[in-house]
Design a protein around this motif. Structure first.
Motif, short mmCIF file in Angstrom:
data_model
loop_
_atom_site.label_atom_id
_atom_site.label_comp_id
_atom_site.label_asym_id
_atom_site.label_seq_id
_atom_site.Cartn_x
_atom_site.Cartn_y
_atom_site.Cartn_z
N PHE A 149 -42.46 -0.63 43.43
CA PHE A 149 -42.38 -0.81 42.81
C PHE A 149 -41.30 -2.38 42.14
O PHE A 149 -41.69 -2.43 41.21
CB PHE A 149 -41.94 0.34 41.44
CG PHE A 149 -40.15 0.01 42.11
CD1 PHE A 149 -39.05 -0.63 41.28
CD2 PHE A 149 -39.65 1.58 42.06
CE1 PHE A 149 -37.78 -0.35 41.83
CE2 PHE A 149 -38.38 1.93 42.57
CZ PHE A 149 -37.38 1.20 41.91
N ASN A 150 -40.84 -3.13 43.87
CA ASN A 150 -41.00 -3.61 43.40
C ASN A 150 -42.42 -4.88 43.31
O ASN A 150 -42.04 -6.43 42.64
CB ASN A 150 -40.39 -4.81 44.60
CG ASN A 150 -40.69 -4.47 46.28
OD1 ASN A 150 -41.40 -2.97 45.77
ND2 ASN A 150 -40.85 -5.08 46.96
N VAL A 168 -47.09 6.17 47.78
CA VAL A 168 -46.09 6.31 47.77
C VAL A 168 -45.36 4.89 48.21
O VAL A 168 -46.38 4.13 49.19
CB VAL A 168 -44.59 6.91 47.72
CG1 VAL A 168 -45.07 8.09 47.16
CG2 VAL A 168 -45.28 7.12 49.73
N GLY A 169 -44.60 4.29 47.38
CA GLY A 169 -43.85 3.00 48.39
C GLY A 169 -42.65 3.39 49.22
O GLY A 169 -42.39 3.46 49.71
N TYR A 170 -42.58 2.00 49.58
CA TYR A 170 -41.18 1.59 50.87
C TYR A 170 -39.82 1.08 50.38
O TYR A 170 -38.94 1.11 50.79
CB TYR A 170 -41.43 1.04 51.54
CG TYR A 170 -41.73 -0.52 51.90
CD1 TYR A 170 -41.72 -1.31 49.72
CD2 TYR A 170 -42.10 -1.62 51.93
CE1 TYR A 170 -41.52 -2.18 49.73
CE2 TYR A 170 -42.53 -3.51 52.13
CZ TYR A 170 -42.52 -3.15 50.71
OH TYR A 170 -42.07 -4.89 50.51
N ILE A 171 -39.68 1.64 48.68
CA ILE A 171 -38.39 0.78 48.06
C ILE A 171 -36.92 2.69 48.23
O ILE A 171 -37.96 3.60 47.87
CB ILE A 171 -39.10 0.95 46.87
CG1 ILE A 171 -39.73 -0.20 46.51
CG2 ILE A 171 -37.39 0.70 45.61
CD1 ILE A 171 -38.55 -1.88 46.59
N ASN A 219 -34.85 -4.77 46.98
CA ASN A 219 -34.08 -4.27 48.29
C ASN A 219 -34.17 -5.04 49.00
O ASN A 219 -34.38 -5.50 50.43
CB ASN A 219 -35.72 -3.35 48.01
CG ASN A 219 -34.72 -1.30 47.61
OD1 ASN A 219 -35.53 -0.76 48.56
ND2 ASN A 219 -34.01 -2.11 47.39
N SER A 220 -34.22 -6.41 47.74
CA SER A 220 -34.40 -8.31 49.07
C SER A 220 -35.59 -8.50 50.03
O SER A 220 -36.02 -8.98 50.80
CB SER A 220 -33.59 -8.24 50.04
OG SER A 220 -32.06 -8.12 49.45
N ARG A 221 -37.22 -7.68 48.94
CA ARG A 221 -38.14 -7.89 49.55
C ARG A 221 -38.83 -9.15 49.11
O ARG A 221 -38.95 -9.83 47.84
CB ARG A 221 -39.37 -6.36 49.39
CG ARG A 221 -38.37 -4.94 49.61
CD ARG A 221 -38.90 -5.43 51.21
NE ARG A 221 -38.36 -3.35 52.05
CZ ARG A 221 -38.63 -3.94 52.80
NH1 ARG A 221 -39.10 -4.16 53.80
NH2 ARG A 221 -38.55 -2.11 53.19
N TYR A 222 -39.77 -9.45 49.91
CA TYR A 222 -40.50 -10.60 49.47
C TYR A 222 -41.52 -10.66 48.40
O TYR A 222 -42.77 -9.39 48.63
CB TYR A 222 -41.52 -11.87 50.30
CG TYR A 222 -39.78 -11.57 51.80
CD1 TYR A 222 -39.16 -11.69 51.80
CD2 TYR A 222 -40.33 -11.53 53.18
CE1 TYR A 222 -38.35 -12.30 52.82
CE2 TYR A 222 -39.86 -11.75 53.94
CZ TYR A 222 -38.57 -11.91 54.21
OH TYR A 222 -37.74 -12.45 54.80
N ARG A 273 -46.46 -16.65 50.93
CA ARG A 273 -45.67 -14.89 50.27
C ARG A 273 -44.56 -15.54 49.96
O ARG A 273 -44.37 -16.92 51.29
CB ARG A 273 -46.21 -14.65 51.54
CG ARG A 273 -45.87 -13.50 51.63
CD ARG A 273 -46.36 -12.22 52.90
NE ARG A 273 -47.41 -12.32 52.77
CZ ARG A 273 -48.55 -11.43 52.00
NH1 ARG A 273 -48.03 -10.62 51.45
NH2 ARG A 273 -50.10 -11.60 52.13
N GLU A 274 -43.49 -14.88 50.12
CA GLU A 274 -42.30 -15.51 49.96
C GLU A 274 -41.50 -15.03 51.61
O GLU A 274 -42.18 -14.47 52.33
CB GLU A 274 -41.19 -14.99 49.06
CG GLU A 274 -40.75 -15.40 47.38
CD GLU A 274 -40.07 -14.18 46.19
OE1 GLU A 274 -40.20 -14.89 45.73
OE2 GLU A 274 -40.34 -12.97 46.68
N THR A 275 -40.04 -16.16 51.78
CA THR A 275 -40.26 -16.03 53.04
C THR A 275 -38.48 -15.80 52.88
O THR A 275 -37.38 -15.56 51.46
CB THR A 275 -40.17 -17.11 53.54
OG1 THR A 275 -39.51 -18.74 53.26
CG2 THR A 275 -41.51 -17.50 54.26
N PHE A 276 -37.85 -15.54 53.76
CA PHE A 276 -36.38 -15.92 53.48
C PHE A 276 -35.25 -16.47 53.02
O PHE A 276 -34.74 -16.04 52.90
CB PHE A 276 -36.19 -15.26 55.55
CG PHE A 276 -34.88 -14.71 55.24
CD1 PHE A 276 -33.78 -13.38 54.46
CD2 PHE A 276 -33.19 -15.10 55.80
CE1 PHE A 276 -32.51 -12.75 54.24
CE2 PHE A 276 -32.10 -15.12 55.93
CZ PHE A 276 -31.73 -13.50 55.67
#
Length: 400
Positions: free
Chosen positions: A293-294, A324-327, A365-368, A386-389
């Motif tokens: 859901f992020n 389902v997701g990984y959150i 969850n600090s996901r990109y 796509r975002e990066t660290f």
């Protein structure tokens, strides 16, 4: 778009990925515009909040749309994308007075929905044209979060406050050039919308120098095969006839305005995610994807039903899955849904992912955040990396 085209984009740009079909955006815009072809002056203000990528906004300008904005940031995005100030209407709710003044200084159309703000603005800036947002107290739309015209809504100036509103306009000498309403999203009953429109027509009679009447939006789009949707052609025929009659009665040229967001971009959007794990429990088969859901919160927030297809195995035997997701919270996209047999590594496609999907994404969850692609003229164009660290760290400061 076809599964093969979407799968090719997933392979080219990676997952998770948002894809927007430019041809579908244009066809939805054209359908709405054509539905009101019997009205001389029609203005379609695309609601930026639905999908605000600047490349999408550029494309909206190409096909002829104007913009509806709700924040000063959306105003600036519109200007950055090449829109002229007069092509943008600013309809905030509960923002600071300074933000409204900033928008006015940029030259965009101001739309005010609060009596105290109206009086303050009219006193300071009596020569700046202002549109007034009316609350017609008509319940239209689906989920309570998106039905905004009812009596308990925070949006708009109550139609019952018209005497006070008129006093403010007279005392300040301000110029009212538009009247606006928005009842909410997922409108099913055209007659309810037309009833609310009559309230707007009656309100408009109090103002002699109007340039436009803005009827908001809220047109429902189908989320699955056979789903109910707003009949734009029937609606266009009925409202056009009534609008033209009112314009003649009013004695002044008027523009008919709408502010669709979901209607234009929802069906044009696809969200692609890779299956990380297929997990069998005592009662359920879970398909866990590389998202949560992020990235797509609407199923958890609104209970929205996005059709889900396995584009890696589109003709496979159907089985029942909970997607389902990984959150690290319960983030269920679909329960007990029939989907072509899924194996790890398959790409799932969520339909109707154009509106209020990426724009509501977060870094929980600090996901990109994912990449975005515009599919135009048979080719995928990257419109957001796509975002990066490094993106996560930007603006954060370590302690000494």
């Amino acid at each position: 778009m076809q599964p093969k085209e979407l799968l090719a984009l997933a392979q080219e740009f990676g997952c998770p990925l948002y894809v927007y079909d430019a041809a579908k955006i244009k066809s939805q815009y054209d359908r709405l515009k054509n539905g009101f072809s019997k009205v001389a002056r029609v203005r379609i203000n695309y609601a930026v909040k639905a999908l605000s990528n600047v490349a999408v906004l550029q494309y909206m300008k190409v096909i002829g749309a104007n913009l509806d904005t709700v924040s000063i940031q959306e105003v600036r995005l519109g200007l950055y994308a090449g829109f002229a100030p007069e092509q943008i209407i600013f309809t905030p709710n509960g923002v600071s007075f300074e933000e409204i003044e900033e928008a006015a200084a940029l030259g965009v159309q101001i739309n005010i929905d609060n009596l105290s703000v109206l009086e303050h603005f009219g006193t300071k800036h009596p020569r700046v044209p202002v549109c007034i947002r009316i609350n017609p107290h008509v319940m239209a739309g689906g989920h309570t979060n998106i039905s905004v015209g009812h009596i308990d809504s925070k949006f708009g100036i109550s139609i019952h406050q018209m005497p006070h509103l008129l006093r403010i306009v007279e005392n300040t000498g301000m110029h009212i050039n538009g009247i606006h309403m928005h009842t909410g999203s997922d409108i099913l009953d055209i007659e309810v919308f037309l009833y609310a429109s009559e309230i707007l027509f009656d309100a408009a009679k109090h103002f002699k120098t109007l340039d436009f009447l803005d009827f908001g939006s809220g047109f429902k789009v189908p989320y699955k095969k056979g789903d109910i949707e707003t009949d734009i052609e029937e609606f266009g025929q009925k409202l056009s006839k009534r609008f033209n009659a009112f314009e003649k009665e009013y004695g002044r040229d008027l523009t008919l305005a709408f502010e669709p967001g979901k209607y234009i971009v929802s069906e044009a959007g696809f969200f692609l995610a890779k299956v990380n794990v297929v997990k069998q429990t005592t009662s359920t088969v879970f398909a866990s994807i590389d998202s949560g859901f992020n990235h797509l919160i609407r199923p958890m927030f609104y209970g929205s039903q996005h059709a889900i297809e396995n584009i890696s195995n589109p003709k496979g035997k159907e089985r029942f899955y909970s997607v389902v997701g990984y959150i690290c919270e319960t983030d269920t996209f679909a329960n007990n849904r029939r989907i072509a047999e899924i194996t790890e590594g398959d790409i799932l496609c969520f339909r109707n992912a154009g509106a209020y999907c990426f724009t509501m994404a977060s870094n929980y969850n600090s996901r990109y955040k994912p990449a975005e692609v515009l599919f135009k003229d048979g080719k995928g164009i990257l419109i957001r990396e796509r975002e990066t660290f490094e993106d996560l760290l930007r603006n954060q400061i370590l302690l000494d």
